[in-house]
Design an enzyme around this catalytic site. Structure first.
Site, PDB file in Angstrom:
ATOM      1  N   ASP A   9       0.847  -1.194   0.000  1.00  0.00           N
ATOM      2  CA  ASP A   9       0.000   0.000   0.000  1.00  0.00           C
ATOM      3  C   ASP A   9       0.887   1.250   0.000  1.00  0.00           C
ATOM      4  O   ASP A   9       2.056   1.200   0.408  1.00  0.00           O
ATOM      5  CB  ASP A   9      -0.885   0.026   1.255  1.00  0.00           C
ATOM      6  CG  ASP A   9      -1.862  -1.137   1.270  1.00  0.00           C
ATOM      7  OD1 ASP A   9      -2.161  -1.680   0.193  1.00  0.00           O
ATOM      8  OD2 ASP A   9      -2.317  -1.498   2.379  1.00  0.00           O
TER       9      ASP A   9
HETATM   10  N1  URA Z   1      -1.245  -5.924   3.943  1.00  0.00           N
HETATM   11  C1  URA Z   1      -1.760  -4.675   3.908  1.00  0.00           C
HETATM   12  O1  URA Z   1      -2.823  -4.398   4.465  1.00  0.00           O
HETATM   13  N2  URA Z   1      -1.071  -3.732   3.242  1.00  0.00           N
HETATM   14  C2  URA Z   1       0.119  -3.969   2.622  1.00  0.00           C
HETATM   15  O2  URA Z   1       0.706  -3.058   2.048  1.00  0.00           O
HETATM   16  C3  URA Z   1       0.624  -5.278   2.690  1.00  0.00           C
HETATM   17  C4  URA Z   1      -0.082  -6.239   3.357  1.00  0.00           C
END
Ligand code: URA
Length: 244
Positions: free
Chosen positions: A111
């Site tokens: 993310d």
């Molecule tokens: N899980 C999440 O919620 N975000 C990420 O970036 C990676 C794993």
């Protein structure tokens, strides 16, 4: 073996575009303007076949060596997206200044606000193996969680949390490093669902405040990399990943 794999026949304009000399049309122009030589001879046809890794190609007198595959580990910072191109947002590839090839991509997504280990390569076969849902490659994260993480959460994660998808998550290992109003945890998951860790904590009524990926399979984040920095994988790291 690697040496042999590097020797493939490829169009001259593609060779130069892949090595980021310019776009396909820019390199065609360079060729037509007599700026490009192959083994010492000026070549005028962009479609000329060259032996990558063996023929000597120069542009304006400067040798352009061919690199077939590249592998980088990045310590992704917050605020950049795990994509190759984005018209509005800064991408992880914008941070990768020393790459030779024009076809690199991040293996999976973190993310925008997640930091830590991101593999960037043009090796589609390896990426497919690492991401394929049936392979269950372990990913380890460290997280700060709003709320007191408890043994009940550990048990729920071990049993497989329902995050509203068709199937519950596969069992995940949750280790509590510190439990308090803000808790610190380490979590190992074997899948890569959309926002998976955030949704797992939502399912137990908690919120992820900070998330950092520490490893993917046998590839561990080099903690000497500052956020935003990247380095090529060592030959040993590359071989171990390929052997997974
Ligand atoms: N899980 C999440 O919620 N975000 C990420 O970036 C990676 C794993």
């Amino acid at each position: 073996m690697e040496e042999k794999k590097n020797r493939k026949t490829i169009r001259l304009d593609r060779y130069l575009a892949e090595m980021q000399v310019g776009s396909r049309s820019q390199v065609k122009n360079l060729i037509r303007q007599r700026q490009v030589t192959v083994n010492g001879q000026t070549v005028l046809r962009p479609e000329t076949q060259v032996l990558a890794g063996s023929d000597c190609i120069t542009v304006r007198g400067q040798q352009i060596c061919y690199v077939q595959t590249e592998y980088y580990m990045m310590n992704k910072p917050a605020g950049v997206v795990s994509a190759t191109k984005d018209t509005r947002e800064k991408t992880v590839l914008d941070l990768l200044k020393d790459a030779k090839r024009n076809d690199l991509f991040p293996v999976g997504r973190l993310d925008k606000d997640t930091v830590g280990l991101l593999l960037i390569t043009n090796d589609g076969e390896l990426a497919h193996r690492l991401l394929s849902p049936g392979r269950h490659v372990d990913k380890v994260y460290e997280a700060a969680i709003k709320g007191r993480v408890t043994g009940q959460d550990v048990d729920a994660f071990a049993a497989g949390v329902d995050i509203g998808d068709d199937k519950p998550c596969l069992p995940a290992n949750l280790t509590i490093l510190e439990s308090g109003e803000i808790s610190r945890v380490r979590i190992k998951i074997r899948e890569g669902r959309y926002h998976q860790i955030k949704r797992m904590f939502q399912a137990v009524e908690k919120e992820v405040l900070f998330l950092k990926r520490l490893s993917m399979g046998n590839l561990k984040l080099d903690e000497t990399l500052k956020e935003g920095e990247a380095r090529p994988l060592t030959p040993e790291e590359t071989e171990r990943l390929k052997a997974l």
